[in-house]
Design a protein around this motif. Sequence first.
Motif, PDB file in Angstrom:
ATOM      1  N   GLY A 143       0.791  -1.218   0.000  1.00 24.17           N
ATOM      2  CA  GLY A 143       0.000   0.000   0.000  1.00 24.17           C
ATOM      3  C   GLY A 143       0.823   1.267   0.000  1.00 24.17           C
ATOM      4  N   GLY A 144       2.157   1.137   0.154  1.00 20.54           N
ATOM      5  CA  GLY A 144       2.998   2.320   0.134  1.00 20.54           C
ATOM      6  C   GLY A 144       3.056   3.008   1.483  1.00 20.54           C
ATOM      7  N   PRO A 145       3.764   4.121   1.527  1.00 22.90           N
ATOM      8  CA  PRO A 145       3.978   4.833   2.795  1.00 22.90           C
ATOM      9  C   PRO A 145       2.691   5.261   3.478  1.00 22.90           C
ATOM     10  CG  PRO A 145       5.447   5.657   1.079  1.00 22.90           C
ATOM     11  CD  PRO A 145       4.479   4.738   0.402  1.00 22.90           C
ATOM     12  N   GLN A 146       1.620   5.532   2.711  1.00 19.60           N
ATOM     13  CA  GLN A 146       0.394   6.028   3.334  1.00 19.60           C
ATOM     14  C   GLN A 146      -0.223   5.011   4.285  1.00 19.60           C
ATOM     15  OE1 GLN A 146      -1.956   7.587  -0.089  1.00 19.60           O
ATOM     16  NE2 GLN A 146      -1.964   9.476   1.100  1.00 19.60           N
ATOM     17  N   PHE A 189      -0.879   5.982   8.105  1.00 21.88           N
ATOM     18  CA  PHE A 189      -2.196   5.882   8.722  1.00 21.88           C
ATOM     19  C   PHE A 189      -2.176   4.933   9.914  1.00 21.88           C
ATOM     20  CE2 PHE A 189      -6.487   3.952   8.986  1.00 21.88           C
ATOM     21  CZ  PHE A 189      -7.161   5.091   9.411  1.00 21.88           C
ATOM     22  N   LEU A 190      -1.376   3.872   9.819  1.00 22.06           N
ATOM     23  CA  LEU A 190      -1.265   2.941  10.946  1.00 22.06           C
ATOM     24  C   LEU A 190      -0.672   3.652  12.168  1.00 22.06           C
ATOM     25  CD1 LEU A 190      -1.601   0.085  12.026  1.00 22.06           C
ATOM     26  CD2 LEU A 190       0.654  -0.475  11.087  1.00 22.06           C
ATOM     27  N   HIS A 223      -2.611  14.265   4.312  1.00 21.59           N
ATOM     28  CA  HIS A 223      -2.390  15.179   3.176  1.00 21.59           C
ATOM     29  C   HIS A 223      -3.542  16.109   2.834  1.00 21.59           C
ATOM     30  CE1 HIS A 223       1.326  13.105   2.772  1.00 21.59           C
ATOM     31  NE2 HIS A 223       0.818  12.021   2.206  1.00 21.59           N
ATOM     32  N   ARG A 224      -4.547  16.234   3.693  1.00 21.74           N
ATOM     33  CA  ARG A 224      -5.546  17.293   3.586  1.00 21.74           C
ATOM     34  C   ARG A 224      -6.271  17.339   2.229  1.00 21.74           C
ATOM     35  NH1 ARG A 224      -5.165  21.372   7.197  1.00 21.74           N
ATOM     36  NH2 ARG A 224      -5.880  22.875   5.651  1.00 21.74           N
ATOM     37  N   ASP A 225      -6.411  16.232   1.556  1.00 23.63           N
ATOM     38  CA  ASP A 225      -7.129  16.215   0.284  1.00 23.63           C
ATOM     39  C   ASP A 225      -8.430  15.436   0.426  1.00 23.63           C
ATOM     40  OD1 ASP A 225      -6.209  13.635   0.521  1.00 23.63           O
ATOM     41  OD2 ASP A 225      -4.943  13.682  -1.275  1.00 23.63           O
ATOM     42  N   PRO A 253     -10.804   5.211  -4.085  1.00 24.22           N
ATOM     43  CA  PRO A 253     -10.394   3.814  -3.890  1.00 24.22           C
ATOM     44  C   PRO A 253      -9.187   3.650  -2.985  1.00 24.22           C
ATOM     45  CG  PRO A 253      -9.876   4.569  -6.113  1.00 24.22           C
ATOM     46  CD  PRO A 253     -10.772   5.594  -5.506  1.00 24.22           C
ATOM     47  N   ARG A 254      -8.265   4.616  -3.013  1.00 21.31           N
ATOM     48  CA  ARG A 254      -7.085   4.497  -2.175  1.00 21.31           C
ATOM     49  C   ARG A 254      -7.463   4.554  -0.696  1.00 21.31           C
ATOM     50  NH1 ARG A 254      -1.781   7.490  -4.159  1.00 21.31           N
ATOM     51  NH2 ARG A 254      -2.884   6.821  -6.042  1.00 21.31           N
ATOM     52  N   ALA A 255      -8.464   5.328  -0.356  1.00 23.08           N
ATOM     53  CA  ALA A 255      -8.915   5.421   1.036  1.00 23.08           C
ATOM     54  C   ALA A 255      -9.398   4.063   1.531  1.00 23.08           C
ATOM     55  CB  ALA A 255     -10.030   6.463   1.152  1.00 23.08           C
TER      56      ALA A 255
END
Length: 400
Positions: free
Chosen positions: A90-93, A97-98, A333-335, A371-373
């Motif tokens: 899932g990458g750094p995000q 989030f964890l 990231h406030r998006d 979808p990423r969320a």
Amino acid sequence: MTELNFGILGTIAFATAILWVGVFLRKHISVLAKYNIPAPVIGGVIFALANWALKDSFTFSFDMLCKDALMIAFFTTIGLAASIKMLKQGGPQVFIFLIVASVLVVLQDALSVALSYITGMHPLMAMLAGSITMSGGHGTGAVYAAIFQNERGLSGCMEVAMAAATFGLVMGSILGGPVARRLITRKHLAPTERSADDAATLGSDKNEPENDGPVNASVIMVTIMQIAIAMALGDVIFNIIDGLGVKIPTYLCALFVGIFIRNFSDATGLYNVHLRLADTIGTVALSLFLSLSLMSLKLWQLADLAGPMAVILAAQAAMMALYATFVTFNVMHRDYTAAVIAGGHCGFGLGATPNAIANMDAIVANYGPAPRAFFIVSIAGAFFIDIVNAVVIQTFVSFL
């Protein structure tokens, strides 16, 4: 007064009947399904209310010999699902989030303990309204309620845990949508992700549940063997650690053995872990464990704790809304995706991952896809937060 005694077979049959009642009512009463109230909780609370009404005429006695084994089996399946490879995908995000979710777990327990001294509630009892049930849900609540009740001699633990977990499920579903909508409208956010980026982030993996392959007798046997081996080795490790004077929950060692079994499979390819089947077995084990736990609820013991509990739970809900708004959203990231994640975080930060998914489904239905969320929240919320939560809870319990 008439005493009704049930042996182990009668107890299991009674537990499955309670579970069936919950499944039936959840299917036919839409509000129960809407807020993702677990079927064993529905059936168990109904029986607990009936038991309260009949307590002067009847007493029930159940054989709970298999309850602990079912609890350990459930947490073992969480370990089998905890793939480091999937987390990295899932990458750094996902890692970010964890970390955000893990900090909340610590704050939930710190808030509960702090308020326990203000309200006069026992700190361990107050922790049942902290991350144990807020981030852990009914399953973790039932586990620690049994530990606090049996090992620390605190009465009414199961009643507190079930009430807190049910409150969390409902509030998590109620808060998620408004929090996300406020962020989206005030910040004028909209979907901006491209399908190519989504594909890169959400690439498939051969060990994901949908690619497990068919279930047959051989697959069932191997999966049960993996769970049994993890539980047996976990028990050996637990006895060694316990002999050294270190107190940890009985399920924790089996959970980490399950993690090893899963990630050794990923690293070597010598065998497969059928995630979909392991998850199904875990769900059944948890449902029966909850049914067995709720069968012994004594709701009349909860009356004296209603005031302090209300204060702590209200504070937990307020902190979750503020944390999702000012921490989760900003760190992610406030998006637009961050706003959807914030809404989802309310779901599993107070309830469970299905609540988070339901929250996000409602949000994207109104404002557009993210979808990423879904991927980030699902991976972090499905099993990794349970591992972090177990470590945090045990740390607080050791100090208390």
